[in-house]
Design a protein around this motif. Structure first.
Motif, short mmCIF file in Angstrom:
data_model
loop_
_atom_site.label_atom_id
_atom_site.label_comp_id
_atom_site.label_asym_id
_atom_site.label_seq_id
_atom_site.Cartn_x
_atom_site.Cartn_y
_atom_site.Cartn_z
N ASN A 1 -23.59 53.01 -4.45
CA ASN A 1 -24.90 53.44 -4.88
C ASN A 1 -25.60 54.59 -4.13
O ASN A 1 -26.81 54.62 -3.81
N GLY A 2 -24.82 55.63 -3.80
CA GLY A 2 -25.39 56.89 -3.02
C GLY A 2 -25.20 56.91 -1.70
O GLY A 2 -25.73 57.63 -0.99
N ARG A 3 -25.01 55.49 -1.14
CA ARG A 3 -24.98 55.39 0.41
C ARG A 3 -23.71 55.23 0.95
O ARG A 3 -22.63 54.94 0.18
N LEU A 4 -23.55 55.30 2.49
CA LEU A 4 -22.35 54.81 3.05
C LEU A 4 -21.23 55.77 2.50
O LEU A 4 -19.99 55.17 2.27
N THR A 5 -21.41 57.03 2.41
CA THR A 5 -20.49 57.81 1.68
C THR A 5 -19.20 58.17 2.69
O THR A 5 -19.67 58.24 3.83
N LEU B 1 -15.23 61.72 -6.94
CA LEU B 1 -16.13 60.83 -6.23
C LEU B 1 -16.16 59.38 -7.20
O LEU B 1 -16.28 59.38 -8.42
N ILE B 2 -16.12 58.42 -6.58
CA ILE B 2 -16.39 56.98 -7.14
C ILE B 2 -17.40 56.43 -6.43
O ILE B 2 -17.37 56.21 -5.06
N ASP B 3 -18.53 56.03 -7.23
CA ASP B 3 -19.75 55.38 -6.69
C ASP B 3 -19.82 53.93 -7.31
O ASP B 3 -20.11 53.76 -8.52
N TRP B 4 -19.83 53.05 -6.34
CA TRP B 4 -20.09 51.66 -6.62
C TRP B 4 -21.53 51.54 -7.32
O TRP B 4 -22.44 51.67 -6.32
N GLY B 5 -21.86 51.12 -8.34
CA GLY B 5 -23.18 51.24 -8.88
C GLY B 5 -24.11 50.30 -8.63
O GLY B 5 -23.70 49.09 -7.95
#
Length: 415
Positions: A92-96, A210-214
């Motif tokens: 969710n936009g963090r810990l990239t 990019l894959i973002d877990w939501g």
């Protein structure tokens, strides 16, 4: 000359109406085109029906993983827009974190080009293609059906097309799945935007997704680069429409892409079959989305469409050759067994993965970004050297890890 050509075309159309086709395939997406190609390559008379004019846009990320590539018709040239060697994961936009591979992980395609190419492969194999044709229903009994070996495909204008076997590949909301009685137990909403970007932005994304877990249970977002366009989308459970739209808007904003006007904004529902859902009825088989065949966790559908379509085309030929209902039923059951033994096993593992991911996305993120074997498994699956099902069946470590994820997922909250 033009009047002679028109007369020839009319005569051919009349011929087509009188003949009994060996196999009629409804729907010219990856599943239908694959089924038509597989059936036609045996020398049988095959008709492929499609309601749209080709090429046409489909809401789809366009990722071609190894199982998709391996299921393509012989000699098919993939119209790749990019080759992916790196994946950036975020929670969710963090810990990239970005993981890279020396070898290509998967390719990216534009669906209009890809689908049109598959239809051309079906034509090259000998299939006849008719576009702009809607199917209102199929009948296996009644006045339109001349004998027990024949299925009547009734078109929107009342025309009746006769076949020895029918393959339904007309999507999860299509007529053929309803005729077969397909049952669905997981429905998700995907939203997507095709965003043209300047060369400087495109260069930053080249070769990387990019894959973002939501933020919603079971949700995730993606960015897939295709030259001067980025395909940006999110998916979540049906019934969360407003929240899913907010997620997409926030996702695009976080990426710094809100200032670019999308060329296309679209949405679609993905539907997974229940375990006991039928795959045939009489001389009618279903495949791809029409059968509810896709990976439940990622909702990846292209590889399932290609593989199930090819199997449906091969078994439809056997159904067409069956001289009675008992033999037709036997061949249809063999098709169902082939689907369940392969794709069904993968779907079972995918359901377990989705269950864990929906409750503990942080656990999944930590595994794939911080645990090297998990990243290697991800890479192997995308390259096609293994599948989720094979991984769990043949590797004790993977099996134990999934069992541990099951327990951890049940024990804690999301995060």
């Amino acid at each position: 000359m033009s009047s002679e050509r028109a007369a020839e075309d009319n005569e051919q159309a009349a011929d087509d109406r009188r003949r009994v086709w060996d196999v009629v395939v409804v729907g010219a997406g990856p599943a239908g085109a694959s089924a038509a190609q597989a059936a036609a390559s045996t020398g049988r008379r095959v008709l492929l029906l499609e309601k749209a004019e080709l090429p046409r846009y489909k809401t789809c990320g366009g990722g071609i993983i190894g199982p998709s590539r391996d299921a393509l018709p012989p000699g098919f040239e993939l119209p790749l827009r990019d080759r992916v060697h790196a994946v950036t994961f975020s929670l969710n936009g963090r810990l990239t974190r970005t993981r890279r591979s020396k070898n290509m992980l998967f390719g990216l395609i534009s669906r209009p080009e890809f689908d049109a190419g598959l239809v051309e492969s079906a034509k090259d194999a000998g299939a006849t293609v008719r576009t702009g044709v809607t199917v209102s229903r199929v009948e296996q009994h009644g006045a339109e059906v001349p004998d027990r070996r024949t299925v009547a495909v009734v078109l929107g204008d009342g025309e009746v097309v006769l076949a020895r076997a029918v393959v339904g590949a007309d999507g999860s909301a299509g007529r053929i799945g309803a005729h077969v009685g397909v049952k669905l137990d997981q429905v998700d909403l995907g939203l997507e935007a095709e965003i043209p970007v300047p060369a400087t932005v495109a260069e930053d994304w080249a070769g990387r997704v990019l894959i973002d877990w939501g933020p919603l249970p079971g949700s995730y977002g993606w960015v897939f680069p295709k030259g001067d366009t980025l395909t940006v989308g999110v998916i979540s459970g049906r019934g969360e429409g407003a929240a899913t739209k907010r997620y997409l808007d926030a996702f695009i904003g976080r990426l710094g892409l809100a200032g670019f006007e999308p060329s296309i904004s679209s949405g679609h529902l993905t539907r997974c079959r229940s375990d006991d859902s039928p795959l045939s009825r009489g001389r009618v088989l279903v495949c791809g989305d029409a059968a509810g065949l896709l990976e439940p966790w990622t909702r990846e559908g292209i590889s399932f469409a290609l593989r199930s379509g090819r199997l449906a085309g091969e078994w439809a030929v056997r159904v067409a050759e069956a001289h009675d209902a008992v033999d037709a039923r036997r061949q249809a059951l063999n098709y169902a067994f082939a689907i369940k033994a392969g794709l069904g096993v993968e779907m079972g593992v995918g359901r377990r993965m989705l269950s864990v991911f929906s409750r503990r996305p942080g656990l999944m993120h930590a595994a794939v970004t911080g645990f090297r074997p998990a990243w290697h498994a991800f890479a192997k699956i995308t390259r096609g050297t293994t599948t989720l099902g094979e991984l769990v069946r043949t590797h004790a470590v993977a099996r134990r890890a999934l069992e541990a994820f099951d327990r951890a997922g049940g024990a804690g909250a999301r995060g």
